[in-house]
Design a protein around this motif. Structure first.
Motif, short mmCIF file in Angstrom:
data_model
loop_
_atom_site.label_atom_id
_atom_site.label_comp_id
_atom_site.label_asym_id
_atom_site.label_seq_id
_atom_site.Cartn_x
_atom_site.Cartn_y
_atom_site.Cartn_z
N LEU A 101 0.52 -1.21 -0.09
CA LEU A 101 -0.37 0.23 -0.14
C LEU A 101 0.88 1.63 -0.35
O LEU A 101 2.05 1.31 0.96
CB LEU A 101 -0.86 -0.60 1.68
CG LEU A 101 -2.02 1.34 1.90
CD1 LEU A 101 -3.41 1.07 0.00
CD2 LEU A 101 -2.81 1.10 2.91
N LYS A 102 0.78 2.22 -1.17
CA LYS A 102 1.92 3.25 -0.88
C LYS A 102 0.88 4.68 -0.51
O LYS A 102 2.00 5.45 -0.83
CB LYS A 102 2.36 3.17 -2.78
CG LYS A 102 3.02 1.97 -2.88
CD LYS A 102 3.92 1.61 -2.54
CE LYS A 102 5.46 2.51 -3.56
NZ LYS A 102 6.31 2.21 -2.00
N GLU A 103 0.06 4.99 -1.08
CA GLU A 103 -1.11 6.13 -0.75
C GLU A 103 -2.30 5.79 -0.94
O GLU A 103 -3.16 5.00 -1.70
CB GLU A 103 -0.38 6.45 -2.32
CG GLU A 103 -1.01 7.76 -2.21
CD GLU A 103 -0.93 8.80 -3.55
OE1 GLU A 103 -0.28 8.37 -4.61
OE2 GLU A 103 -1.06 10.09 -3.27
N VAL A 104 -2.33 6.33 0.20
CA VAL A 104 -3.76 6.82 0.44
C VAL A 104 -4.54 8.05 0.62
O VAL A 104 -3.22 9.18 1.29
CB VAL A 104 -4.46 6.37 2.27
CG1 VAL A 104 -5.84 6.32 2.87
CG2 VAL A 104 -3.88 4.93 2.64
N ARG A 120 -1.32 5.04 -11.50
CA ARG A 120 0.27 4.60 -10.69
C ARG A 120 -0.04 3.69 -9.96
O ARG A 120 1.42 3.48 -9.92
CB ARG A 120 0.32 6.15 -10.07
CG ARG A 120 1.84 6.06 -9.36
CD ARG A 120 1.67 7.18 -8.45
NE ARG A 120 1.79 8.56 -8.94
CZ ARG A 120 2.41 9.71 -8.02
NH1 ARG A 120 1.83 10.00 -6.87
NH2 ARG A 120 2.74 10.33 -8.31
N TYR A 121 -1.10 3.14 -9.68
CA TYR A 121 -1.05 1.22 -9.09
C TYR A 121 -1.49 0.11 -9.37
O TYR A 121 -2.08 0.43 -10.25
CB TYR A 121 -1.17 1.57 -7.91
CG TYR A 121 -1.16 3.22 -6.73
CD1 TYR A 121 0.77 3.02 -6.53
CD2 TYR A 121 -1.68 4.47 -6.76
CE1 TYR A 121 1.13 3.95 -5.62
CE2 TYR A 121 -0.38 5.15 -6.00
CZ TYR A 121 0.32 5.11 -6.12
OH TYR A 121 1.35 6.95 -5.69
N GLU A 153 -10.97 12.93 -10.22
CA GLU A 153 -9.53 13.42 -10.53
C GLU A 153 -8.01 12.25 -9.35
O GLU A 153 -7.89 12.13 -10.08
CB GLU A 153 -9.17 14.46 -9.81
CG GLU A 153 -8.14 15.40 -9.89
CD GLU A 153 -7.51 16.33 -9.63
OE1 GLU A 153 -8.89 17.55 -8.76
OE2 GLU A 153 -6.45 16.69 -8.33
#
Lengths: 251, 251
Positions: free
Chosen positions: A42-45, A65-66, A57
């Motif tokens: 998990l890289k971003e929330v 990106r993921y 958006e």
């Protein structure tokens, strides 16, 4: 040795109530735990409100990106549940009542002697081309389209949908994690820990301060995809703690 | 009547431990509660790991779009605390030891007979032009630069820094919020609630499902910056609940 498989993910939590403080999110932590065990990074929330423009958006930024994007919230039967429409718009496809979801839900409401009214039918809407995610708690499904998986905001339902979804996902090489409790605060260990991290570049060493109201201590966490490198870093960290303890005892 | 003042904000929570599930964030909910009471609209939250590129990118996206950005995490004394450097890079200025912060911290460590070593001095680093945010819990400060306010990840310290910061912020017209408990699930009320929202466009009506393991109920929340409009919507919602209850009693 085969190289590690890295699978990345992001989460988009949707709902005004998360931003007003009315609801304290519990799904982010659950998803983080679940993905960690599955070897998915998990890289971003992101958390956004019930605003179509913001959802579209964020979704388009994350899905490009993921490998995976997981969303929570906004798929209920009321006017402020706009996630299905926003996802459809992000993918540039129409949003309609899914025949398979309609069938599932019609059968459930018939069984329970409840009216399958217009509001409830809203919960069967999804972008054309989506595939529903089963909901073992309350039937009304989530859905997957492309690499985006859309789930409910109610935590019990989010958990059930994620459980149904998980076996269908590609998983990565699991990350080994070892945790070492340091009785010393980060200020005592920071300089030496920096040197240890430099000496073990294949590992990621994190330090997490704890504060009990009077004193800081630290939880040191070594993460690596290889056992041998994690063990080598662990030996150096234990030696550091012993050295600091001896120095403190001598003063 | 004067028009409402709208002040917007975003939060950027920083730390690998939030994304691995090791730490369950508590700062987002606290910030959301605090800003809501101050009449500042929290519009977006992002969580990223301890990666400079990700922090810089998120920060530049958020600080251009909202009146305030609040960050948590990554300002401790260890190698994985890279927030100060990332913020400096986002603003295109050098990151150095702040003289005022150094003085504060040197005095505190001297008082406590502890060495003000290199690791601890890291906590006085901030972008040139930043102003420190006091930390009544453990001295090592946060900082503000432009519209960005950088605070600690340890919840007790985050709370203390936010408390120190709050009186310096511009606040907006508070949003009035009234909550109505509906014993009926969203499926029962969805269609009528949509009509009520349409009839009261100056309010924002949210519905939040609750699930007790067997049945859904709903918390309906009316938000408005004007009391009279909130009251009008509330009357219609109470009438709707009475009508549904009467219809159910009749079957």
């Amino acid at each position: 040795m085969a190289s590690a498989t890295i699978i990345t993910a992001a989460m988009l939590a949707i709902g005004d109530e998360l931003l007003s403080g009315r609801t304290k999110d519990r799904n982010i932590g659950h998803l983080a735990d679940t993905l960690f065990l599955a070897g998915i990074d998990l890289k971003e929330v992101r958390i956004v409100g019930d605003e179509e423009e913001m959802i579209v958006e964020a979704l388009n930024a994350l899905r490009g990106r993921y490998d995976y994007v997981f969303t929570s919230g906004g798929i209920g039967p009321t006017h402020d549940d706009i996630t299905a429409d926003a996802v459809a718009r992000a993918f540039g496809v129409p949003c309609t009542h899914d025949p398979a979801a309609m069938e599932l839900m019609a059968a459930m409401y018939a069984r329970r002697g409840m009216e399958f009214n217009e509001a409830r039918q809203r919960m069967a809407r999804m972008p054309i081309g989506a595939k529903y995610i089963p909901n073992s708690v309350s039937t009304a499904p989530g859905f997957s389209i492309g690499n985006v998986h859309v789930m409910a905001g109610v935590p019990q339902v989010f958990v059930a949908m994620l459980e149904a979804l998980l076996p269908t996902l590609r998983t990565g090489s699991p990350v080994l994690s070892r945790s070492i409790a340091s009785p010393f605060g980060e200020g005592d260990i920071g300089t030496q820990l920096t040197a240890i991290q430099k000496a073990h570049p294949e590992t990621s060493i994190g330090s997490y301060p704890r504060f009990d109201g009077t004193r800081f201590s630290t939880e040191i966490v070594i993460r690596s995809r290889e056992q041998s490198t994690a063990e080598a870093a662990e030996r150096d960290i234990l030696a550091m703690i012993a050295e600091i303890a001896a120095a403190k005892a001598a003063t």
